[in-house]
Design an enzyme around this catalytic site. Sequence first.
Site, short mmCIF file in Angstrom:
data_model
loop_
_atom_site.label_atom_id
_atom_site.label_comp_id
_atom_site.label_asym_id
_atom_site.label_seq_id
_atom_site.Cartn_x
_atom_site.Cartn_y
_atom_site.Cartn_z
CE LYS A 193 -3.38 2.46 2.80
NZ LYS A 193 -4.34 2.45 3.88
CB THR A 212 7.47 3.50 2.63
OG1 THR A 212 6.27 3.32 3.39
CG2 THR A 212 7.30 4.67 1.67
CD GLU A 224 9.46 -5.81 7.37
OE1 GLU A 224 9.12 -4.70 6.90
OE2 GLU A 224 9.28 -6.14 8.56
N GLY A 263 -4.72 -1.95 5.02
CA GLY A 263 -3.89 -3.09 4.59
C GLY A 263 -4.58 -4.43 4.81
NE ARG A 264 -6.75 -3.93 10.83
CZ ARG A 264 -6.09 -2.79 11.01
NH1 ARG A 264 -4.89 -2.62 10.46
NH2 ARG A 264 -6.59 -1.81 11.74
CD GLU A 289 -2.07 -4.51 11.34
OE1 GLU A 289 -0.85 -4.36 11.40
OE2 GLU A 289 -2.66 -4.75 10.27
CG HIS A 300 -5.06 -36.01 15.98
ND1 HIS A 300 -5.24 -37.26 16.55
CD2 HIS A 300 -6.06 -35.85 15.09
CE1 HIS A 300 -6.29 -37.83 16.00
NE2 HIS A 300 -6.82 -37.00 15.11
CE LYS A 321 5.73 -0.99 10.21
NZ LYS A 321 4.81 -0.24 9.37
O1 F6P Z 1 3.08 -2.70 9.78
C1 F6P Z 1 1.75 -3.09 9.66
C2 F6P Z 1 1.25 -2.82 8.28
O2 F6P Z 1 1.11 -1.47 8.08
C3 F6P Z 1 -0.05 -3.56 8.01
O3 F6P Z 1 -1.15 -2.89 8.46
C4 F6P Z 1 0.02 -3.71 6.52
O4 F6P Z 1 -0.88 -4.69 6.07
C5 F6P Z 1 1.46 -4.09 6.34
O5 F6P Z 1 2.15 -3.32 7.30
C6 F6P Z 1 2.03 -3.86 4.98
O6 F6P Z 1 1.93 -2.53 4.59
P1 F6P Z 1 2.16 -2.09 3.09
O7 F6P Z 1 1.09 -2.73 2.27
O8 F6P Z 1 2.07 -0.61 3.08
O9 F6P Z 1 3.51 -2.57 2.67
#
Ligand code: F6P
Length: 553
Positions: free
Chosen positions: A216, A219, A222, A277-278, A363, A394, A516
């Site tokens: 989204k 930035t 990861e 995001g979720r 979240e 199990h 972060k």
């Molecule tokens: O750090 C949490 C978060 O902001 C989530 O809410 C989101 O789904 C995820 O990181 C990834 O964010 P992005 O889609 O901006 O990379």
Amino acid sequence: MAEFAQMLDLPSWSKLQKHHEELGVNIVLKEFFQKDPERFRKLSRTFKNTVDGSEILFDFSKNFITEETIQILVQVAKDAGLEKLRDDMFAGEKINFTEKRAVYHVALRNVSNQPMQVDGKSVVEEVNSVLDHMKDFSDQVRDGQWKGYTGKKIKTIINIGIGGSDLGPVMVTEALKPYGDRDMKLHFVSNIDGTHMAEALKDSDPEDTLFLVASKTFTTAETVTNANSAKHWFMEKAKDEKAIAKHFVALSTNVEEVTKFGIDKENMFGFESWVGGRYSVWSAIGLSVAIYIGFKNFHDFLAGAHAMDMHFKNTPLEQNIPVIGGLLSVWYSDCFGAQTHLVSPFDQYMHRFPAYLQQLSMESNGKAITRSGDYVKYTTGAILFGEPATNAQHSFYQLLHQGTKLIPTDFILAAESHNPIENNVHQKMLASNFFAQAEALMVGKDENQVKAEGAPDDLVPHKKFLGNRPTTSILAQKITPSTLGALIAYYEHFTFTEGAIWNINSFDQWGVELGKSLAKKIQAELDQSGENTTHDSSTSGLINEFKKKAGIA
Ligand code: F6P
């Protein structure tokens, strides 16, 4: 903005507490059934999936409730302003007030094209135009018109994203595997652990691999790092920067960062900041799903969620299925002290469903500050966990049956299997376990039964089951795209209901920020030579030990 500060101040809360004292303490579920043969009928609700006419049965009758409980809980919901908050969401109001954003994932699956606006501007056209783009693109990839830089058909899709930009696509492509193009290999790389990317690349050929960089914000550390590593791997073989256009697309709201990364605007599938995001699997973030199962199925997936949206929006609260689910969760959390919520799908394809729900629930409602800015005087977000059954039986169901904790549980089963092998024997065994677990958790086994089975006296207490453990059984026809869409939307609105009653903002996620920013600072310190002393002795000690062990001292 709700007018009340704390859930406990709601006019109906004391009524609920009184009801709990009268009913909750002495509740014996199996006696409810003995006394009222109509209990199952009275306390079940049926969702009609308007996409294909199928039904999903939600059996709430094995919960600590009576019809009166539902009435009082509904009063709590009304006092808490649930209906207004829901209507505000559907009207595109900025109910995510800490980020000044609308919460409008429902507009992404508005397949009936109802007018929907944010800031007085219709969003319908833009949503449909992205969907058209997704349709064109997914069709081209699937039928081989979209070719890699050497002219090969795309065989491998690598989605790079994390959190909502990963969990939704992974879960849905797994759950809908029977609809997937089995000639296509899918990888979802989320973890910054280099192993995740390395393993996906080991299996792939740059000439027929398509990367979907899903973020989204574009930035997220990861995702950006993983995407850069993917680009380096790709460029080592492709050499020419022009080849990137055939192999990298971006799913994002951030044109500037996407362009900086080197992805052409033409290859970007956008969405708006009002998609959390979720809640983003319904947006361009779902492109891997559309490619894998085909756009028609993706559209059905949206349509199933839309059908649940319409149910949530238009059904009186007493009959409103996600509202009842959410209210029960509040009831268990704040009247019975439950801390957890177990979701176990009796469906192997749905094995990532609990992981997906963990982000959705925890979240969203892992918050302790009310919308008025005060610390809550009650517990909020449950610890959601789960695994598919029968595997889970199990492993950890022991704790459900004989442990000391109250664990409200949802079991999910589809009557029709995608793989009715051995003359449906597997399916019947699976279904038997689905029924048996809910029954066993409720009825338990008393001392007399254990003795009658011949257990020696010293083993009697160990073999006894107290029973009286609440479950909700969800029985669908088949896990089709539209049924899965409806089930996800059920849990979204369930979570929404909880947040409304707890008077928290379910739509921000400030809690992920601290870790972060500290990680960023520490990453810079890992490159500094010499002993680290800038943290507490534990953190610095660990950093120094790591540097020594990793040979970067
Ligand atoms: O750090 C949490 C978060 O902001 C989530 O809410 C989101 O789904 C995820 O990181 C990834 O964010 P992005 O889609 O901006 O990379």
